[in-house]
Scaffold this motif. Structure first.
Motif, PDB file in Angstrom:
ATOM      1  N   GLY A   1      60.189  29.365  91.538  1.00 29.97           N
ATOM      2  CA  GLY A   1      58.895  30.022  91.279  1.00 29.97           C
ATOM      3  C   GLY A   1      59.054  31.128  90.256  1.00 29.97           C
ATOM      4  N   ILE A   2      57.919  31.704  89.906  1.00 25.32           N
ATOM      5  CA  ILE A   2      57.920  32.689  88.827  1.00 25.32           C
ATOM      6  C   ILE A   2      58.637  33.985  89.233  1.00 25.32           C
ATOM      7  N   SER A   3      58.637  34.321  90.542  1.00 22.90           N
ATOM      8  CA  SER A   3      59.286  35.582  90.932  1.00 22.90           C
ATOM      9  C   SER A   3      60.810  35.501  90.787  1.00 22.90           C
ATOM     10  N   MET A   4      61.368  34.311  90.968  1.00 25.57           N
ATOM     11  CA  MET A   4      62.791  34.121  90.693  1.00 25.57           C
ATOM     12  C   MET A   4      63.018  34.268  89.186  1.00 25.57           C
ATOM     13  N   GLU A   5      62.073  33.722  88.426  1.00 25.30           N
ATOM     14  CA  GLU A   5      62.104  33.849  86.972  1.00 25.30           C
ATOM     15  C   GLU A   5      62.201  35.322  86.579  1.00 25.30           C
ATOM     16  N   ILE A   6      61.399  36.159  87.222  1.00 23.05           N
ATOM     17  CA  ILE A   6      61.377  37.582  86.867  1.00 23.05           C
ATOM     18  C   ILE A   6      62.751  38.203  87.072  1.00 23.05           C
ATOM     19  N   GLU A   7      63.399  37.865  88.182  1.00 21.56           N
ATOM     20  CA  GLU A   7      64.719  38.449  88.431  1.00 21.56           C
ATOM     21  C   GLU A   7      65.746  37.998  87.404  1.00 21.56           C
ATOM     22  N   SER A   8      65.719  36.717  87.027  1.00 21.76           N
ATOM     23  CA  SER A   8      66.714  36.268  86.041  1.00 21.76           C
ATOM     24  C   SER A   8      66.389  36.834  84.650  1.00 21.76           C
ATOM     25  N   VAL A   9      65.106  37.003  84.351  1.00 24.34           N
ATOM     26  CA  VAL A   9      64.715  37.641  83.092  1.00 24.34           C
ATOM     27  C   VAL A   9      65.229  39.081  83.066  1.00 24.34           C
ATOM     28  N   ARG A  10      65.027  39.784  84.173  1.00 26.85           N
ATOM     29  CA  ARG A  10      65.465  41.189  84.233  1.00 26.85           C
ATOM     30  C   ARG A  10      66.983  41.271  84.047  1.00 26.85           C
ATOM     31  N   GLU A  11      67.728  40.397  84.710  1.00 30.29           N
ATOM     32  CA  GLU A  11      69.196  40.408  84.573  1.00 30.29           C
ATOM     33  C   GLU A  11      69.622  40.181  83.128  1.00 30.29           C
ATOM     34  N   ARG A  12      68.966  39.230  82.496  1.00 27.93           N
ATOM     35  CA  ARG A  12      69.322  38.930  81.103  1.00 27.93           C
ATOM     36  C   ARG A  12      68.995  40.101  80.177  1.00 27.93           C
ATOM     37  N   LEU A  13      67.825  40.725  80.405  1.00 27.82           N
ATOM     38  CA  LEU A  13      67.424  41.856  79.559  1.00 27.82           C
ATOM     39  C   LEU A  13      68.363  43.050  79.748  1.00 27.82           C
ATOM     40  N   VAL A  14      68.786  43.288  80.975  1.00 25.03           N
ATOM     41  CA  VAL A  14      69.714  44.394  81.234  1.00 25.03           C
ATOM     42  C   VAL A  14      70.983  44.203  80.403  1.00 25.03           C
ATOM     43  N   GLN A  15      71.423  42.957  80.244  1.00 23.71           N
ATOM     44  CA  GLN A  15      72.618  42.692  79.431  1.00 23.71           C
ATOM     45  C   GLN A  15      72.340  42.840  77.938  1.00 23.71           C
ATOM     46  N   GLU A  16      71.126  42.470  77.510  1.00 25.49           N
ATOM     47  CA  GLU A  16      70.834  42.433  76.071  1.00 25.49           C
ATOM     48  C   GLU A  16      70.341  43.751  75.485  1.00 25.49           C
ATOM     49  N   LEU A  17      69.523  44.480  76.239  1.00 28.29           N
ATOM     50  CA  LEU A  17      68.826  45.625  75.650  1.00 28.29           C
ATOM     51  C   LEU A  17      69.607  46.918  75.814  1.00 28.29           C
ATOM     52  N   PRO A  18      69.534  47.798  74.802  1.00 30.12           N
ATOM     53  CA  PRO A  18      70.061  49.146  74.995  1.00 30.12           C
ATOM     54  C   PRO A  18      69.361  49.787  76.211  1.00 30.12           C
ATOM     55  N   ALA A  19      70.079  50.658  76.908  1.00 34.05           N
ATOM     56  CA  ALA A  19      69.566  51.195  78.176  1.00 34.05           C
ATOM     57  C   ALA A  19      68.185  51.842  78.034  1.00 34.05           C
ATOM     58  N   GLU A  20      67.972  52.606  76.964  1.00 37.89           N
ATOM     59  CA  GLU A  20      66.691  53.308  76.816  1.00 37.89           C
ATOM     60  C   GLU A  20      65.545  52.312  76.594  1.00 37.89           C
ATOM     61  N   LEU A  21      65.828  51.236  75.872  1.00 39.88           N
ATOM     62  CA  LEU A  21      64.791  50.217  75.641  1.00 39.88           C
ATOM     63  C   LEU A  21      64.477  49.470  76.946  1.00 39.88           C
ATOM     64  N   MET A  22      65.496  49.240  77.742  1.00 35.38           N
ATOM     65  CA  MET A  22      65.284  48.607  79.049  1.00 35.38           C
ATOM     66  C   MET A  22      64.432  49.512  79.931  1.00 35.38           C
ATOM     67  N   ALA A  23      64.744  50.808  79.916  1.00 37.26           N
ATOM     68  CA  ALA A  23      63.979  51.766  80.732  1.00 37.26           C
ATOM     69  C   ALA A  23      62.517  51.796  80.270  1.00 37.26           C
ATOM     70  N   HIS A  24      62.308  51.780  78.962  1.00 34.96           N
ATOM     71  CA  HIS A  24      60.945  51.735  78.413  1.00 34.96           C
ATOM     72  C   HIS A  24      60.225  50.469  78.890  1.00 34.96           C
ATOM     73  N   SER A  25      60.911  49.336  78.842  1.00 30.37           N
ATOM     74  CA  SER A  25      60.296  48.068  79.252  1.00 30.37           C
ATOM     75  C   SER A  25      59.896  48.096  80.725  1.00 30.37           C
ATOM     76  N   GLU A  26      60.750  48.681  81.556  1.00 33.05           N
ATOM     77  CA  GLU A  26      60.424  48.834  82.983  1.00 33.05           C
ATOM     78  C   GLU A  26      59.200  49.744  83.161  1.00 33.05           C
ATOM     79  N   ARG A  27      59.144  50.827  82.389  1.00 35.57           N
ATOM     80  CA  ARG A  27      57.994  51.742  82.499  1.00 35.57           C
ATOM     81  C   ARG A  27      56.701  51.061  82.049  1.00 35.57           C
ATOM     82  N   VAL A  28      56.796  50.264  80.988  1.00 37.90           N
ATOM     83  CA  VAL A  28      55.607  49.542  80.513  1.00 37.90           C
ATOM     84  C   VAL A  28      55.131  48.557  81.582  1.00 37.90           C
ATOM     85  N   ALA A  29      56.084  47.827  82.184  1.00 43.49           N
ATOM     86  CA  ALA A  29      55.704  46.862  83.231  1.00 43.49           C
ATOM     87  C   ALA A  29      55.017  47.575  84.392  1.00 43.49           C
ATOM     88  N   LYS A  30      55.559  48.727  84.778  1.00 43.56           N
ATOM     89  CA  LYS A  30      55.007  49.467  85.916  1.00 43.56           C
ATOM     90  C   LYS A  30      53.615  50.030  85.579  1.00 43.56           C
TER      91      LYS A  30
END
Length: 195
Positions: A1-30
Motif C-alpha cells: 500500500g501507499i503507506s509502505m511506499e511513504i516509508e521507503s521513500v523517506r528512507e531513500r530521501l534520508v540517504q540522498e538529501l543533505p540533512a537540512e533539505l531533508m528537514a525542510h521536506s519534512e516540515r513542508v509535509a507537516k
C-alpha cells in the motif's frame, strides 16, 4: 500500500538529501498536512508524498540538473536555462516514476509546479506550493502574516497572497519571473471570490 511506499521513500530521501533539505521536506509535509485539514483536502498520503518528495533533486548543481534534463528528455525553456535552479521542480516530478516508482499524476503535478506554480495546479499542487513557501523555518518579513491568512481565507485567497508575495520578492530583487508564475497569479486573481 501507499503507506509502505511513504516509508521507503523517506528512507531513500534520508540517504540522498543533505540533512537540512531533508528537514525542510519534512516540515513542508507537516505544514501541508495542516493546510490540507484547514482547506478540506482529504488525502493525507498524497500530501505526505508530495511534501517529502518536492525537492528530491534541489541539491543538484547546474550541470547535474542539465544532465538529468537530457537523460529524461526534458527540454529546458529559456527561463529555466537562465535560472536552472527552477529545473529541480519539473525534473523532480520526472524522477518520481523513474527513481521512486510513483506514478500518481496528482503528486507529479504538485512536485512539478511547486516552485513556479502554474495553471491547473489543482488543490494538492496549491497546498504544496504554499507549504513550501511558508513552512515554519521561512521567516521573511510577511511570512507570519501570510500564515495567519490561512486561518481566515479560502485556499484561493490564501494562495494568491502567497504568489503575490513571491512575485514581489522576485521583482524587488530583479530576478527573472517564469511565465508560469504569472499565469498562476492571473488564474488565482482573476477568479471571483467564490471560487
Amino acid at each position: 500500500g501507499i503507506s509502505m511506499e511513504i516509508e521507503s521513500v523517506r528512507e531513500r530521501l534520508v540517504q540522498e538529501l543533505p540533512a537540512e533539505l531533508m528537514a525542510h521536506s519534512e516540515r513542508v509535509a507537516k505544514y501541508a498536512q495542516e493546510l490540507a485539514q484547514r482547506f478540506g483536502y482529504e488525502d493525507d498520503e498524497r500530501i505526505e508524498l508530495a511534501g517529502l518528495l518536492h525537492d528530491n533533486c534541489k541539491h543538484y548543481g547546474r550541470e547535474e540538473l542539465l544532465a538529468l534534463a537530457q537523460r529524461v528528455g526534458y527540454e529546458p525553456d529559456t527561463y529555466e536555462l537562465a535560472a536552472p535552479e527552477v529545473l529541480h521542480a519539473p525534473l523532480g516530478a520526472r524522477r518520481l516514476w523513474r527513481d521512486f516508482a510513483i506514478v500518481d499524476r496528482e503528486v507529479m503535478l504538485a512536485v512539478a509546479g511547486h516552485t513556479t506554480g502554474g495553471r491547473n495546479l489543482g488543490k494538492l499542487g496549491r497546498i504544496i506550493y504554499c507549504a513550501d513557501k511558508l513552512e515554519p523555518a521561512r521567516d521573511f518579513p510577511s511570512a507570519d502574516h501570510l500564515r495567519s491568512l490561512a486561518e481566515r481565507s479560502s485556499l484561493r485567497e490564501f494562495c494568491v497572497a502567497v504568489v503575490a508575495a513571491n512575485l514581489d520578492y522576485l521583482s524587488a530583487n530583479h530576478r527573472v519571473i517564469h511565465p508560469a508564475s504569472l499565469e498562476f497569479y492571473n488564474e488565482l486573481a482573476g477568479k471571483s471570490s467564490h471560487a
